[in-house]
Scaffold this active site. Structure first.
Site, PDB file in Angstrom:
ATOM      1  N   TRP A 103       2.027  15.354  -6.536  1.00 43.32           N
ATOM      2  CA  TRP A 103       2.146  13.948  -6.131  1.00 43.32           C
ATOM      3  C   TRP A 103       3.569  13.576  -5.767  1.00 43.32           C
ATOM      4  O   TRP A 103       3.805  12.928  -4.743  1.00 43.32           O
ATOM      5  CB  TRP A 103       1.606  13.012  -7.217  1.00 43.32           C
ATOM      6  CG  TRP A 103       0.111  13.089  -7.343  1.00 43.32           C
ATOM      7  CD1 TRP A 103      -0.603  13.464  -8.438  1.00 43.32           C
ATOM      8  CD2 TRP A 103      -0.864  12.784  -6.323  1.00 43.32           C
ATOM      9  NE1 TRP A 103      -1.958  13.421  -8.171  1.00 43.32           N
ATOM     10  CE2 TRP A 103      -2.140  13.014  -6.889  1.00 43.32           C
ATOM     11  CE3 TRP A 103      -0.783  12.364  -5.004  1.00 43.32           C
ATOM     12  CZ2 TRP A 103      -3.324  12.824  -6.162  1.00 43.32           C
ATOM     13  CZ3 TRP A 103      -1.965  12.172  -4.281  1.00 43.32           C
ATOM     14  CH2 TRP A 103      -3.210  12.400  -4.863  1.00 43.32           C
ATOM     15  N   ASP A 172       6.341   6.725 -10.207  1.00 48.09           N
ATOM     16  CA  ASP A 172       4.898   6.736  -9.992  1.00 48.09           C
ATOM     17  C   ASP A 172       4.254   7.014 -11.348  1.00 48.09           C
ATOM     18  O   ASP A 172       4.319   8.120 -11.865  1.00 48.09           O
ATOM     19  CB  ASP A 172       4.539   7.830  -8.976  1.00 48.09           C
ATOM     20  CG  ASP A 172       3.030   7.974  -8.772  1.00 48.09           C
ATOM     21  OD1 ASP A 172       2.255   7.263  -9.441  1.00 48.09           O
ATOM     22  OD2 ASP A 172       2.631   8.812  -7.934  1.00 48.09           O
ATOM     23  N   LYS A 196      -7.004   5.489 -12.729  1.00 45.83           N
ATOM     24  CA  LYS A 196      -6.883   6.466 -13.804  1.00 45.83           C
ATOM     25  C   LYS A 196      -6.936   5.752 -15.152  1.00 45.83           C
ATOM     26  O   LYS A 196      -7.837   5.961 -15.936  1.00 45.83           O
ATOM     27  CB  LYS A 196      -5.589   7.269 -13.670  1.00 45.83           C
ATOM     28  CG  LYS A 196      -5.626   8.393 -12.638  1.00 45.83           C
ATOM     29  CD  LYS A 196      -5.609   7.926 -11.216  1.00 45.83           C
ATOM     30  CE  LYS A 196      -5.791   9.019 -10.194  1.00 45.83           C
ATOM     31  NZ  LYS A 196      -4.594   9.392  -9.479  1.00 45.83           N
TER      32      LYS A 196
END
Ligand SMILES: *Cc1c(COP(=O)(O)O)cnc(C)c1O
Length: 364
Positions: A103, A172, A196
């Site tokens: 990511w 993030d 999530k």
């Protein structure tokens, strides 16, 4: 299938607290006597105003968000933030990125469209550890330093905040927000896709220090300009109302959690620590399963593991399904298995997984 709702180990969209799903079902046709479902309400009306206000209030309480930070409820997912962060914060100058997994690697690549990017650190030979911050190359005049708190695919997590650098930190936190206490004040900006640990997909949370607002590049779409969103309480245009409502129910649920003396995010952290320890213990004590991530960087939220012989993967997954253990297949880029242990995964779910893994090992 066992006589219960299956345990869902998906990395995202992920399992929700059952209590929250039941409450949403009960309120589906008529929210608090309004005669409407939340998804049918005007976002400018009094009812939704309360839902939005309470969600922001609960989030601020849970994470201890200081008053000089704006909380934004956005759309577009964390991936959109890969562009929106440089559009809003880079001033088109320099930005540095720590790359610790898939990511943050994507974040770094996207930022090149908008500013001069430098990789501050990237481990050699795969994403299995967090490089020591003492060796990071960070430019004092960078507009920000970006990192990913938890690499959902690689199972690599920061267990510390990398403070001590001149540029403001941008993080993030998509797959770890609300799973443990978070030092918001050590950051300039934190963002997280909701699907999530917060709620359904479609909502993206951004927490940004107010002195960083108002720097957006001219090309930044108005609907994604942090300053405009902050000035309009996330209602520059229609926000993802139903996702915000669901996130609000999850935040209330977290506020109700207790572990002995601990409450809220601290209670979640203690429970998450025990859950991850149980699964890693099972992996480490076995000769069938393995996890290659450095112990100090292992994720508590996403636990990738490989079977000694990949030819057993299909049998492992089929057996898991029949034990009511869903979505354990690893990300295609890593292979093997992955168990995501977000806040909503009960300890009993991890115990059921570990019991199944031990049984599978005995019989294979
Ligand atoms: C899931 C995830 C993303 C991507 O989120 P989208 O909502 O699909 O854009 C980005 N970063 C991390 C850490 C993630 O876990």
């Amino acid at each position: 299938m066992p006589d219960r709702r299956p345990y869902n180990f998906s990395a995202g969209p992920a399992t929700m607290p059952e209590e929250v799903l039941r409450q949403a079902a009960e309120e589906m046709l008529d929210w608090h006597g309004s005669g409407m479902s939340v998804m049918e309400m005007s976002h400018r009306g009094e009812s939704f105003g309360r839902i939005l206000h309470d969600a922001e209030h609960d989030l601020r309480e849970l994470l201890g968000v200081p008053q000089d930070y704006a909380v934004l409820f956005m759309q577009g997912g964390a991936l959109a933030q890969n562009a929106l962060v440089p559009l809003n914060l880079s001033r088109g100058t320099r930005a540095d990125y720590v790359v610790t997994g898939s990511w943050s690697s994507k974040s770094e690549r996207e930022a090149h469209k908008y500013c001069d990017v430098q990789v501050a650190a990237k481990p050699e030979g795969g994403f299995l550890d967090i490089p020591d911050p003492a060796g990071w190359r960070v430019r004092d005049d960078a507009a920000y330093l970006h990192y990913c708190g938890n690499e959902t695919i690689d199972g690599v997590e920061f267990h510390f905040v990398p403070t001590g650098f001149a540029p403001p930190l941008v993080a993030d936190m998509s797959s770890s927000v609300l799973s443990r206490p978070l030092d918001v004040a050590a950051h300039g900006c934190i963002y997280a896709g909701a699907q999530k640990n917060i709620g359904p997909a479609g909502l993206t949370l951004v927490i940004v220090r107010r002195d960083l607002l108002g720097r957006a590049l001219a090309a930044c779409p108005s609907a994604f300009d942090y300053a405009l969103l902050a000035a309009n309480s996330s209602m520059f245009n229609t926000p993802p109302t139903y996702a915000i409502y669901m996130a609000g129910l999850v935040l209330q649920w977290i506020r109700r959690q207790r572990e002995g003396e601990l409450q809220g995010v601290q209670a979640m952290a203690e429970r998450n620590r025990r859950k991850a320890a149980m699964l890693y213990e099972c992996i480490d004590s076995s000769s069938l399963y393995g996890n290659r991530v450095a112990r100090t960087a292992r994720s508590r939220m996403n636990v990738p593991f490989q079977l000694r012989d990949p030819a057993l993967d299909a049998a492992f997954l089929a057996g898991a399904r029949s034990h009511g253990l869903l979505q354990l297949k690893g990300h295609k880029s890593v292979g093997g298995m992955r168990a995501s242990l977000y806040n909503a995964m009960p300890e009993a779910g991890v115990r059921a997984l570990v019991d199944y893994m031990r049984e599978f090992e005995r019989t294979h």
